[in-house]
Write an enzyme that holds these catalytic residues in place. Structure first.
Site, PDB file in Angstrom:
ATOM      1  N   CYS A   1      11.068  -0.177  10.846  1.00 23.90           N
ATOM      2  CA  CYS A   1      11.201  -0.367   9.397  1.00 23.90           C
ATOM      3  C   CYS A   1      11.836   0.847   8.726  1.00 23.90           C
ATOM      4  CB  CYS A   1       9.836  -0.616   8.760  1.00 23.90           C
ATOM      5  SG  CYS A   1       8.901  -1.988   9.461  1.00 23.90           S
TER       6      CYS A   1
ATOM      7  N   ASP B   1       2.273  -0.879  10.252  1.00 20.56           N
ATOM      8  CA  ASP B   1       1.278  -1.950  10.293  1.00 20.56           C
ATOM      9  C   ASP B   1       1.430  -2.792  11.550  1.00 20.56           C
ATOM     10  OD1 ASP B   1       0.769  -0.954   7.798  1.00 20.56           O
ATOM     11  OD2 ASP B   1       0.823  -2.878   6.764  1.00 20.56           O
TER      12      ASP B   1
ATOM     13  N   SER C   1      -2.085  -9.685   6.553  1.00 26.24           N
ATOM     14  CA  SER C   1      -0.670  -9.346   6.610  1.00 26.24           C
ATOM     15  C   SER C   1       0.116 -10.391   5.840  1.00 26.24           C
ATOM     16  CB  SER C   1      -0.214  -9.334   8.070  1.00 26.24           C
ATOM     17  OG  SER C   1       1.181  -9.431   8.163  1.00 26.24           O
TER      18      SER C   1
END
Length: 554
Positions: A51, A83, A470
């Protein structure tokens, strides 16, 4: 033209500041740079996650834009965690904590160094709210730049596909070779997870809020558009400095209503509820969870995006991104067009010349032909959630579920039970002691919810928790239950076999047990010992407010 230097002048002007200037020459300052406004570039670059692996290059582009426009850009780093990597492990307890660390570190560096403005660049989920919280606290001219979305993997897969493949493997639907193939081909390079998961949700919300340049939320991570977005953000920050437009001038109640409207239309993540409340708190805006219900009654879901839908964010980018959707909402009277933005213009002016989507596209529906006629984000209340809970109900799951409880005091126990076929149709999985204080850190339950889908139990069971989900989660799920179990909420005394009803139509979450029995159970309940007594998790547990208050620490 003399651009205001409210803060940097205190650091570098005058003979007595010679030591400060001496420290700045080695990092690239020239004599004439001391008369320019200094703009900090908060980079979340890191090699811990795809990311953020490209954000150093984006920071360089932002610096170029600042310097070309007459400022002096200074890059500094803050943290990110992943995450996707930590999901389902003890490490996930640090995820929400990282939001606060990011905010604190940006506030600390900018406050210490005397930067006049800030460009913050984020990629992974907590980067977005963390950056905005920091910028709102500082209230200096600021812009947020989204790092951009990842490209789909092989066969249009992404990291959520891998989580669901674990359940399929456990169910003997695929073999180890197939699992490894999905594992190796689902995540293709730089950029944030590719559905309307938390990162893309929050980036879209921040653009609607007015804190990003138009379409910053809908660009591929590796693209000329994203490079140009960073250069233009660097240039735009000088306009904000000239006009003295600050985050709290932009982040008004009406702007937060715009953000909520856009994330509902996009079918965004439940995490938006938690993070927008926290961002509003930093901007001293009194946003409450019930505002999501109020706005959600009139805003439909019109985007067919993953996880509940079909398409990826990169495919939305191809048809024009989020701007045509925002223009649709504005023309329908669902957005406040008079809100100021980081362009120095109102939202309505930014959207004035935006072209509509092509008639042939199938990703964004017309407002009169929605996927769901009102919000998918439901604020539930009842004896299990006196202070509220958050559900994501798209309608594909139905609007209500009644089942028998299967209780677990942590995520790992629930995941093991799912994979070992101990969960049956009609069960309501109860995962407790995962709240902001009890976890601590309010972990996301993507591993168990994905295992449920992989096991073919989607629509046949429900899952409730005082933890989070999530943005990749779909199914009949309820999170953010308050009061949390660790604080003595009724969730703490649910027993196996108890009946629970989730009614998303009437916004109810109820334990179907007589109040006298609940009271008796609560009288015998004792609070567990804290999982952590030292370190950052212990500090977070001491400071964090409830999920309904954004789990903020200040």
């Amino acid at each position: 033209m003399c651009i205001p230097r409210k803060y940097s002048s205190q650091v570098v002007d005058g003979f007595e500041r010679a030591p400060s200037r001496a420290m700045l020459y080695p990092i690239g300052f020239k004599k004439d740079d001391f008369s320019k406004p200094q703009v900090g570039i908060a980079s979340t670059w890191s090699m811990v996650t795809p990311c953020n692996m490209h954000i150093n290059k984006l920071a360089d582009k932002a610096e170029k834009g600042i310097n070309n426009a007459g400022g002096k850009g200074v890059i500094f780093n803050t943290i990110t965690i992943s995450d996707g990597i930590s999901m389902g492990s003890e490490g996930m307890k640090y995820s929400l904590v990282s939001r606060e660390v990011i905010a604190d570190s940006i506030e600390t560096v900018v406050g210490c160094q005397g930067f006049d403005g800030v460009v913050a660049i984020g990629g992974c989920d907590k980067n977005m709210p963390g950056c905005i919280i920091g910028l709102a606290r500082l209230n200096r001219p600021s812009i947020f730049v989204y790092g951009g979305t990842i490209q789909p993997g092989k066969n249009r897969t992404d990291v959520v596909s891998v989580f669901e493949a674990v359940g399929r493997f456990s169910n003997h639907e695929i073999d180890e070779i197939e699992l490894e193939n999905i594992e190796k081909t689902a995540v293709t390079g730089a950029g944030s997870c590719g559905g309307m998961y938390t990162a893309n949700t929050m980036a879209s919300a921040i653009e609607a809020l007015g804190m990003s340049l138009p379409n910053s939320s809908a660009q591929n991570a590796i693209s000329d558009d994203k490079n140009n977005d960073c250069i233009q953000a660097g240039e735009a920050i000088l306009t904000l400095l000239n006009k003295d437009i600050k985050p709290r001038d932009i982040m008004t109640m009406k702007a937060f209503e715009n953000a909520i409207t856009v994330i509902i239309a996009l079918g965004g993540s439940t995490n938006a509820v938690l993070h927008l409340i926290a961002m509003a708190n930093a901007a001293e805006v009194n946003l409450k969870i019930d505002d999501f219900t109020r706005i959600g009654k009139k805003v439909p879901v019109i985007a067919d995006l993953k996880p509940s839908g079909k398409y990826m964010m990169s495919e939305l980018v191809e048809i024009g991104g989020t701007l045509p959707l925002m223009k649709m909402l504005l023309d329908a009277g669902l957005l406040h067009g008079d809100c100021m933005t980081v362009t120095g213009k109102t939202l309505a002016k930014n959207l004035k010349n935006v072209q509509s989507y092509a008639d042939s596209q199938e990703i964004i529906r017309a407002l009169d032909n929605p996927i769901k006629k009102d919000s998918h984000l439901r604020i539930l209340r009842g004896n299990l959630a006196i202070n509220g809970a958050v559900a994501k109900i798209t309608g594909k799951e139905g609007s209500s579920f009644k089942g028998t409880a299967k209780c677990f005091s942590h995520e790992e126990g629930a995941l093991k039970a799912i994979l070992n076929d101990q969960i049956k149709a009609g069960n309501v999985i109860v995962i407790r002691y995962e709240g902001p204080v009890g976890g601590p850190g309010m972990r996301e339950m993507l591993a168990p919810t994905s295992a449920v889908m992989g096991k073919g139990l989607g629509g046949k069971i429900a899952l409730i928790t005082d933890g989070r989900f999530s943005g990749g989660t779909h199914g009949f799920v309820v999170g953010h239950i308050t009061p949390e179990a660790f604080k003595g909420g009724v969730l703490a005394v649910v027993e196996d076999g108890d009946e629970i009803i989730i009614d998303a139509q009437n916004n109810v979450l109820e334990l179907l047990v007589d109040q006298a029995i609940i009271d008796k159970r609560l009288s015998k309940w004792t609070q567990p010992k804290p999982n952590y007594t030292k370190g950052v998790l212990a500090k977070f547990a001491k400071l964090a407010k409830s999920a309904s208050e954004g789990a903020v620490t200040d």
